[in-house]
Design an enzyme around this catalytic site. Structure first.
Site, PDB file in Angstrom:
ATOM      1  N   GLU A 164       1.102  -1.200   0.213  1.00  0.00           N
ATOM      2  CA  GLU A 164      -0.116   0.172   0.021  1.00  0.00           C
ATOM      3  C   GLU A 164       0.742   1.466   0.057  1.00  0.00           C
ATOM      4  OE1 GLU A 164      -3.906  -0.277   0.239  1.00  0.00           O
ATOM      5  OE2 GLU A 164      -3.471  -2.513   0.412  1.00  0.00           O
ATOM      6  N   CYS A 169      -2.682   8.549   3.626  1.00  0.00           N
ATOM      7  CA  CYS A 169      -2.545   8.316   1.824  1.00  0.00           C
ATOM      8  C   CYS A 169      -4.174   8.397   1.657  1.00  0.00           C
ATOM      9  CB  CYS A 169      -1.943   6.609   2.307  1.00  0.00           C
ATOM     10  SG  CYS A 169      -4.067   5.604   3.602  1.00  0.00           S
TER      11      CYS A 169
HETATM   12  P1  NAP Z   1       8.239   5.217   4.252  1.00  0.00           P
HETATM   13  O1  NAP Z   1       9.661   5.774   5.175  1.00  0.00           O
HETATM   14  O2  NAP Z   1       8.946   4.397   3.255  1.00  0.00           O
HETATM   15  O3  NAP Z   1       7.873   4.100   6.041  1.00  0.00           O
HETATM   16  C1  NAP Z   1       7.423   2.987   6.002  1.00  0.00           C
HETATM   17  C2  NAP Z   1       7.924   1.581   6.492  1.00  0.00           C
HETATM   18  O4  NAP Z   1       9.001   0.962   5.708  1.00  0.00           O
HETATM   19  C3  NAP Z   1       8.363   1.912   7.711  1.00  0.00           C
HETATM   20  O5  NAP Z   1       7.947   0.998   9.475  1.00  0.00           O
HETATM   21  C4  NAP Z   1      10.083   1.872   8.080  1.00  0.00           C
HETATM   22  O6  NAP Z   1      10.483   2.033   8.826  1.00  0.00           O
HETATM   23  C5  NAP Z   1       9.670   0.664   7.128  1.00  0.00           C
HETATM   24  N1  NAP Z   1      11.279   1.412   6.300  1.00  0.00           N
HETATM   25  C6  NAP Z   1      11.547   1.984   6.449  1.00  0.00           C
HETATM   26  N2  NAP Z   1      13.179   1.321   5.120  1.00  0.00           N
HETATM   27  C7  NAP Z   1      12.922  -0.486   4.808  1.00  0.00           C
HETATM   28  C8  NAP Z   1      13.749  -1.060   4.873  1.00  0.00           C
HETATM   29  N3  NAP Z   1      14.692  -1.191   3.542  1.00  0.00           N
HETATM   30  N4  NAP Z   1      13.469  -2.416   5.470  1.00  0.00           N
HETATM   31  C9  NAP Z   1      11.973  -2.689   5.564  1.00  0.00           C
HETATM   32  N5  NAP Z   1      11.304  -1.802   6.030  1.00  0.00           N
HETATM   33  C10 NAP Z   1      12.045  -0.293   5.797  1.00  0.00           C
HETATM   34  O7  NAP Z   1       7.150   5.389   5.026  1.00  0.00           O
HETATM   35  P2  NAP Z   1       6.227   6.210   5.388  1.00  0.00           P
HETATM   36  O8  NAP Z   1       7.347   7.964   5.904  1.00  0.00           O
HETATM   37  O9  NAP Z   1       6.750   5.868   6.949  1.00  0.00           O
HETATM   38  O10 NAP Z   1       4.687   6.953   5.490  1.00  0.00           O
HETATM   39  C11 NAP Z   1       4.517   7.990   4.255  1.00  0.00           C
HETATM   40  C12 NAP Z   1       4.170   7.094   3.112  1.00  0.00           C
HETATM   41  O11 NAP Z   1       3.235   6.553   3.583  1.00  0.00           O
HETATM   42  C13 NAP Z   1       3.360   8.181   2.267  1.00  0.00           C
HETATM   43  O12 NAP Z   1       3.943   8.120   0.665  1.00  0.00           O
HETATM   44  C14 NAP Z   1       2.045   8.020   2.292  1.00  0.00           C
HETATM   45  O13 NAP Z   1       1.666   8.022   0.769  1.00  0.00           O
HETATM   46  C15 NAP Z   1       2.537   6.021   2.038  1.00  0.00           C
HETATM   47  N6  NAP Z   1       1.513   5.851   3.004  1.00  0.00           N
HETATM   48  C16 NAP Z   1       0.061   4.792   2.423  1.00  0.00           C
HETATM   49  C17 NAP Z   1      -0.726   4.521   2.623  1.00  0.00           C
HETATM   50  C18 NAP Z   1      -1.560   3.516   2.081  1.00  0.00           C
HETATM   51  O14 NAP Z   1      -2.901   2.472   2.596  1.00  0.00           O
HETATM   52  N7  NAP Z   1      -1.422   2.885   1.292  1.00  0.00           N
HETATM   53  C19 NAP Z   1      -0.690   4.195   4.477  1.00  0.00           C
HETATM   54  C20 NAP Z   1      -0.245   5.331   5.322  1.00  0.00           C
HETATM   55  C21 NAP Z   1       0.459   5.666   4.485  1.00  0.00           C
HETATM   56  P3  NAP Z   1      11.178   3.181   9.597  1.00  0.00           P
HETATM   57  O15 NAP Z   1      10.191   4.221  10.617  1.00  0.00           O
HETATM   58  O16 NAP Z   1      11.718   3.097  10.942  1.00  0.00           O
HETATM   59  O17 NAP Z   1      12.494   4.081   8.757  1.00  0.00           O
END
Ligand code: NAP
Length: 674
Positions: free
Chosen positions: A254, A293
């Site tokens: 997602e 999101c």
């Molecule tokens: P993110 O930076 O991609 O992080 C998401 C998750 O991935 C966090 O738990 C992060 O952990 C983890 N992560 C990062 N690098 C990783 C790796 N190499 N291996 C495994 N896990 C890893 O996203 P965010 O900034 O938290 O969220 C914002 C984004 O999420 C926005 O773009 C938004 O549109 C999207 N979003 C989508 C939805 C949906 O349902 N489609 C819902 C909410 C948000 P750490 O925090 O520990 O780095």
């Protein structure tokens, strides 16, 4: 230091860890690190302890535990709200995250008990007859995988994000390892702590990884899955992980999404839909400070009225107060962190390449009851796209930002929406059914969910941005291509579907559901005299033959008022190509069949609550005889009542043995006889 819950105990890393600041004040809330955590051990524990313990339970037993858990978490939400404010969330935002998460558990609990059997295997679709003699059949079944469901969540919904994934996975029989986004992991940790303390879930069914995911994915295999919510960038990294590329690990994504709301060309400022559109855009920009999101990033409006709409949105934005999320008068709290706010400012800067500012200064905001310098506050920002703008279809400002863009024809509106390359949700705001159809059919391939909003559904509408447990959450393309929730669909995503080819007796044994063609047991006692304690799948009653006379048909026609010509007018009925003469009403056959199989005296059968799959197969003419065979097909005790559901296979045949009608009779039967 936040703790992880791993292999049955709480683990504290001895590393210094990353500081997690309060979104509104900048003060340190906690530190986080997963250094030293045995991630392989967590996976092993989930597989060895959690999975088997959950899979010993039936779907209904799992569903009841979810309800118990939801009640437990709901009983003391104040401490969750208090901590949630530190993520920047206002009370309204807390409702979305905390109450939304708990509500999802209730919803899955009730759907699990209503729509899944009280068993561990789920039959998918109808039987397929594969051989002429009826002894070689096909049936699709879903079973639990001996794996673990890993969830990696975004920072914006630390509670809902976990619970909406946990509920369907648990119902599916899978243990879960939760890895929350570090930024807001302290709230997830508190909820996991309350869940573990409650002792409601079997040990191993829920573990928490606080901090970086480290080498977690290296330990996963073909029966495991990862459900990721977050940025497209991280999704790309995970998609290329060897365990996903070559190791058979299922990855569900997602990701980010440039959702739109389209205002129909029929709407004028005097229509209720005008306000609905404007309110919708402003709500989506400001709830969770736009860090959703599903938020509306693109407002697509008819060119002719674009100026007026833009002004109306700006006027409404001017009423939004920004500040201390714990202050009840504040409408919009802080973003999750100063870093996050700076990212949004950068995104606005990028959007400015093809958009003009309408409302809000990204670098300055006046705040209520807070320090604008220390907290991650930002004004809502409204932009207006210039003709041919590219950036609004490409750049996701994950904050309180939206862009108005214009269209001249419905095709152009659809084309603009499609430039987002796939979204979670779109809104169509119109009161014109033809506009609704044209827009929805154009937008549907690009969306996972579409809200058609007008004056009729608005009073009950849950709004554009709220994913609902009973509806699919996910979208194509840029939105990640994943699908979560959607009621029982969300459970089945976690299970393995297998086509079973076997004889009827084997299918009855495997599925626990009587399969037509398999053995029937004629018991000395009428099955209506048996309680659930003694009734068995396959128990049967076969009635004697009964003649259906012309008098019966006349009487039924007169009595019910159903005087359709095929039952009353011999000449007209003779000309009917299917009947060639007077035939009995289908409902007469069903009623006579009940008279043939019912055992009338009071007993364990409490009620008949319907029939399923009723089909009339061979017409019954006056003078024909019918008989009925009623067989126990499925027994589903209700965990929370002293009765259960019994589904009976009813087969009505004529004197030549031809099937006249088939259906399932649904009854409620007491668990014990008095
Ligand atoms: P993110 O930076 O991609 O992080 C998401 C998750 O991935 C966090 O738990 C992060 O952990 C983890 N992560 C990062 N690098 C990783 C790796 N190499 N291996 C495994 N896990 C890893 O996203 P965010 O900034 O938290 O969220 C914002 C984004 O999420 C926005 O773009 C938004 O549109 C999207 N979003 C989508 C939805 C949906 O349902 N489609 C819902 C909410 C948000 P750490 O925090 O520990 O780095």
């Amino acid at each position: 230091m936040l703790e992880s819950y791993a292999a049955g105990r709480w683990f504290t890393s001895s590393a210094e860890g990353h500081v997690l600041p309060d979104a509104a004040t900048g003060e340190e809330v906690a530190r986080i690190s997963s250094a030293g955590l045995d991630l392989g051990g967590m996976v092993q524990h989930a597989r060895a302890a959690g999975g088997p313990a959950i899979q010993e339970l039936t779907f209904h037993e799992r569903a009841l535990l979810l309800k118990e858990l939801a009640l437990h978490l709901g009983a003391d939400k104040d401490e969750l709200y208090a901590l949630s404010h530190r993520t920047g969330a206002t009370r309204r935002d807390c409702l979305v995250d905390i109450d939304g998460g708990i509500g999802t558990m209730f919803s899955y609990s009730s759907k699990g008990r209503r729509e899944l059997p009280n068993d561990t295997v789920y039959c998918d679709g109808d039987l397929e007859q594969l051989g002429r003699g009826g002894q070689f059949l096909g049936q699709h079944v879903y079973t639990s995988r001996p794996g673990v469901a890993v969830q990696i969540n975004a920072f914006n919904f630390p509670v809902w994000g976990m619970l909406e994934k946990l509920a369907p996975a648990f119902l599916a029989g899978l243990p879960t390892i939760v890895k929350p986004a570090s930024q807001t992991a302290y709230l997830t940790e508190l909820v996991v702590r309350r869940i573990i303390e409650s002792g409601i879930l079997p040990e191993g069914s829920l573990q928490l990884l606080s901090g970086s995911a480290g080498d977690l994915l290296d330990h996963l295999g073909v029966q495991d899955s990862v459900a990721f919510t977050g940025s497209a960038h991280t999704a790309g990294v995970l998609r290329q992980h060897p365990s996903v590329l070559h190791g058979g690990v299922a990855l569900q994504v997602e990701a980010d999404s440039l959702n739109c709301s389209v205002l129909g060309p029929d709407v004028t400022p005097d229509d209720p839909e005008w306000d609905l559109f404007v309110k919708g855009v402003v709500t989506e920009m400001t709830v969770k400070a736009g860090q959703k999101c599903t938020a509306i990033r693109r407002a697509i409006v008819p060119a002719a009225i674009a100026d007026e709409v833009t002004e109306a949105i700006a006027a409404r934005l001017a009423t939004i107060t920004v500040g201390n999320p714990a202050d009840e008068s504040v409408r919009m709290g802080a973003l999750a962190s100063v870093g996050q706010r700076d990212e949004v400012r950068k995104a606005v800067e990028a959007l400015r390449a093809s958009c003009d500012p309408v409302f809000g200064d990204p670098s300055s905001v006046s705040v209520v009851d807070a320090d604008a310098e220390r907290g991650a506050f930002m004004s809502p920002v409204l932009l207006r796209a210039r003709p041919g703008a590219v950036e609004p279809h490409d750049v996701e400002p994950f904050g309180p930002v939206s862009t108005v863009m214009t269209y001249d024809s419905l095709d152009e509106a659809v084309a603009l929406a499609a430039r987002g390359r796939g979204s979670l949700v779109g809104s169509v705001v119109t009161h014109d059914p033809s506009v609704a159809r044209a827009l929805v059919l154009g937008l549907a391939p690009w969306h996972g969910r579409i809200l058609v909003l007008d004056r009729d559904d608005a009073p009950e509408s849950t709004g554009h941005g709220s994913p609902l447990p009973v509806l699919v959450h996910g979208g194509p393309g840029r939105a990640g291509g994943g699908e979560e929730l959607g009621g029982i669909r969300g459970v089945l995503h976690h299970m393995q579907r297998t086509a079973i080819q076997a004889s009827p007796d084997m299918l009855t044994a495997i599925t626990g559901r009587w399969t037509r063609g398999s053995q029937r047991t004629v018991t000395p006692e009428h099955p209506f005299r048996k309680s659930l304690a003694t009734l068995a799948v396959g128990d049967t009653i076969a009635s004697p033959l009964r003649e259906v006379t012309l008098d019966d048909i006349d009487h039924f026609a007169e009595f019910t008022g159903d005087t359709f010509y095929a039952h009353t007018d011999p000449e007209a009925a003779a000309r009917n190509p299917l009947f060639g003469g007077i035939v009995a009403h289908g409902y007469l056959i069903v009623s006579l069949a009940a008279g043939l199989f019912v055992d009338p005296a009071p007993g364990p059968v409490l009620a008949n609550f319907g029939v399923d799959n009723l089909r009339f197969l061979t017409p019954v003419k006056a003078g024909d005889s019918i008989q009925v065979t009623l067989t126990v097909k499925q027994i589903t005790p209700r965990s929370s009542a002293d009765y259960g559901e019994v589904r009976w296979d009813a087969l009505v045949t004529n004197a030549d043995g031809e099937p006249v009608a088939t259906y399932d009779v649904l009854t409620l039967v007491a668990k014990e006889t008095d």
